[in-house]
Motif scaffolding. Structure first.
Motif: not given
Ligand code: SF4
Length: 473
Positions: A97-100, A103-105, A116-118, A142-143
């Motif tokens: 989840l940290g990597d995800l 990426q969103v940031w 979405s970010a899955c 999706d998280r």
């Protein structure tokens, strides 16, 4: 100096294979290459987005505030872009989840809307139906909705990371964070000045050893020999403590004899070697399903005669049919009484899976499975030598029972090495000479496993046959 652990290379190779399959599911997707450099990759990604690209982008690359991310699969949606990070695991792990979040940031701050970010992980219920068709292999979890806090902390995390890079080596002691989720490459550097570890750490106690050790650490006690009678509540833990303190072997020969008296003759000792690829290779196989490519079997008559047979497939083809036929040929009907395995649930599972795939052999295989008994709990209840250091794996027990049969002299020394040997031998690039070397190594290893079981049971029970023969004489 950084030291990469043994499993790292295999993890990288697996990640690469899974990544390629994930991209292959979208043949019209565009790969953003990292050449000539990552700045070019950022520019190329921006070009695709600005041009209204309507297909997935692989390795889409973004940068914000000096932080650069590459998204495995980025897909256009009516309300923005969908991030998919491809993982070779069967579920979402906390550390994904940290990597995800990063990426969103980065993407959001780079002005690209994220819908979405899955985590795109392996769906373990998938079953390969057609060769090379991996539609359905992945599940998207999706998280995005749980990432808000992590995303909010990214600026701070980045600032802290920069401060660490700019400053001296931080003064942080080694701990659990050094091995979770993977062993840190700098472990030997960070522990170089630590006091020597206790010779017999409390954490070696089986099952709950780490938790028990943590409780005693609060009292300033770290070595099992510092504890006394009554300090441990589990009878098994007390047995381990006593054997460690006294150096005397715990051996309940009568108990072992009683537990195994009903095991029928002739007795077969069976052990499988398997591979469990995340990406199934053969029709009907599931992700991570253990596929037997080898077995070894010693058969022992009541009179003490011992014969050996085995099966091994290293040509890279599906080994299951030939393995099932060899098992039936060797062990079905009245060819043997009890079939002895060590940690029998594994062997039972392998046989059951074969029965499921081959209906014409199912009856015989189900009968074979029903005859399998387990030597592991017998050993755990009847025997402990402190050099096992809290483990009853056959590789921990054997050197204490029959040092001459330890695995040091073998080319293949454990199940992980057996899997590596199979993959190397099955590779079309392997030379005939190397393949024969690997074959010999695998055969010697697996035969040692079942030979070890024969010796172990004889010594646990004080060699029941020998005693009986002497009694008759
Ligand atoms: S403290 Fe642990 S995690 Fe940090 S660098 Fe050292 S070994 Fe790695």
């Amino acid at each position: 100096m950084a030291q990469v652990d043994d499993g790292a290379e295999a993890r990288f190779a697996l990640g690469h294979e899974v990544g390629e399959i994930a991209c292959g599911l979208f043949p019209t997707g565009e790969m953003v290459e990292a050449h000539p450099d990552l700045a070019a990759a950022v520019t190329r990604t921006r070009e695709l987005i600005d041009a209204g690209w309507s297909e997935p982008i692989f390795e889409a690359t973004f940068e914000h505030d000096g932080v650069l991310v590459r998204v495995d699969v980025l897909s256009p949606r009516p309300d923005g872009w969908a991030i998919a990070e491809v993982k070779s695991s069967a579920s979402v792990k906390e550390y994904h989840l940290g990597d995800l979040a990063t990426q969103v940031w980065v993407m959001t701050n780079a002005g690209v809307p994220v819908s979405s970010a899955c985590i795109r992980h392996i769906d373990s219920s998938f079953r390969l139906q057609r060769e090379g068709d991996y539609t359905g292999l992945f599940h998207d979890a999706d998280r995005l909705d749980v990432l808000a806090d992590r995303i909010g902390e990214r600026s701070k995390v980045v600032a802290e990371a920069r401060a660490v890079l700019a400053g001296d080596e931080p003064d942080i002691g080694a701990g659990d964070h050094c091995s979770r989720p993977f062993v840190c490459e700098f472990s030997s550097h960070c522990t170089r000045n630590d006091p020597p570890a206790p010779e017999w750490p409390i954490s070696l106690l089986p099952r709950t050893g780490k938790a028990v050790a943590a409780l005693w650490a609060e009292e300033g006690l770290f070595d099992l020999r510092e504890l006394g009678p009554g300090d441990l509540t589990s009878a098994l833990h007390e047995r381990v403590r006593l054997a460690t303190v006294t150096g005397e072997v715990y051996h309940d020969g009568e108990g072992a004899l009683e537990a195994t008296r009903g095991w029928a003759w002739p007795r077969a000792y069976l052990d499988f070697e398997t591979i469990g690829p995340a990406v199934p290779r053969w029709i009907g196989a599931r992700p991570f399903q253990q596929i037997p490519f080898q077995f070894s079997c010693h058969i022992e008559t009541e009179a003490g005669e011992l014969t050996h047979a085995g099966f091994l497939s290293i040509d890279g083809g599906d080994p299951r049919r030939a393995c099932a036929e060899a098992l039936v040929e060797l062990l079905s009907g009245d060819r043997c009484g009890s079939i002895i395995a060590y940690n029998a649930s594994f062997e039972k599972r392998c046989v059951r899976d074969l029965a499921e795939v081959f209906p014409d052999l199912a009856q015989a295989l189900v009968e074979i499975e029903a005859k399998i008994v387990d030597l592991l709990p017998v050993t755990r209840n009847a025997y402990y030598h402190r050099d096992q250091r809290g483990s009853w794996s056959i590789k921990a027990v054997l050197p204490t029972v029959a040092p001459e049969l330890a695995y040091n002299d073998l080319d293949v020394k454990d199940g992980g090495a057996a899997q590596q040997a199979w993959f190397e031998a099955a590779d079309a690039a392997a030379s005939a000479e190397r393949r024969e070397q690997l074959r010999a190594g695998l055969e010697a290893y697996c035969e040692r496993d079942t030979g070890a079981m024969v010796v172990l049971l004889r010594r646990l029970t004080g060699d029941e046959r020998a005693s009986r023969r002497e009694g008759r004489g």
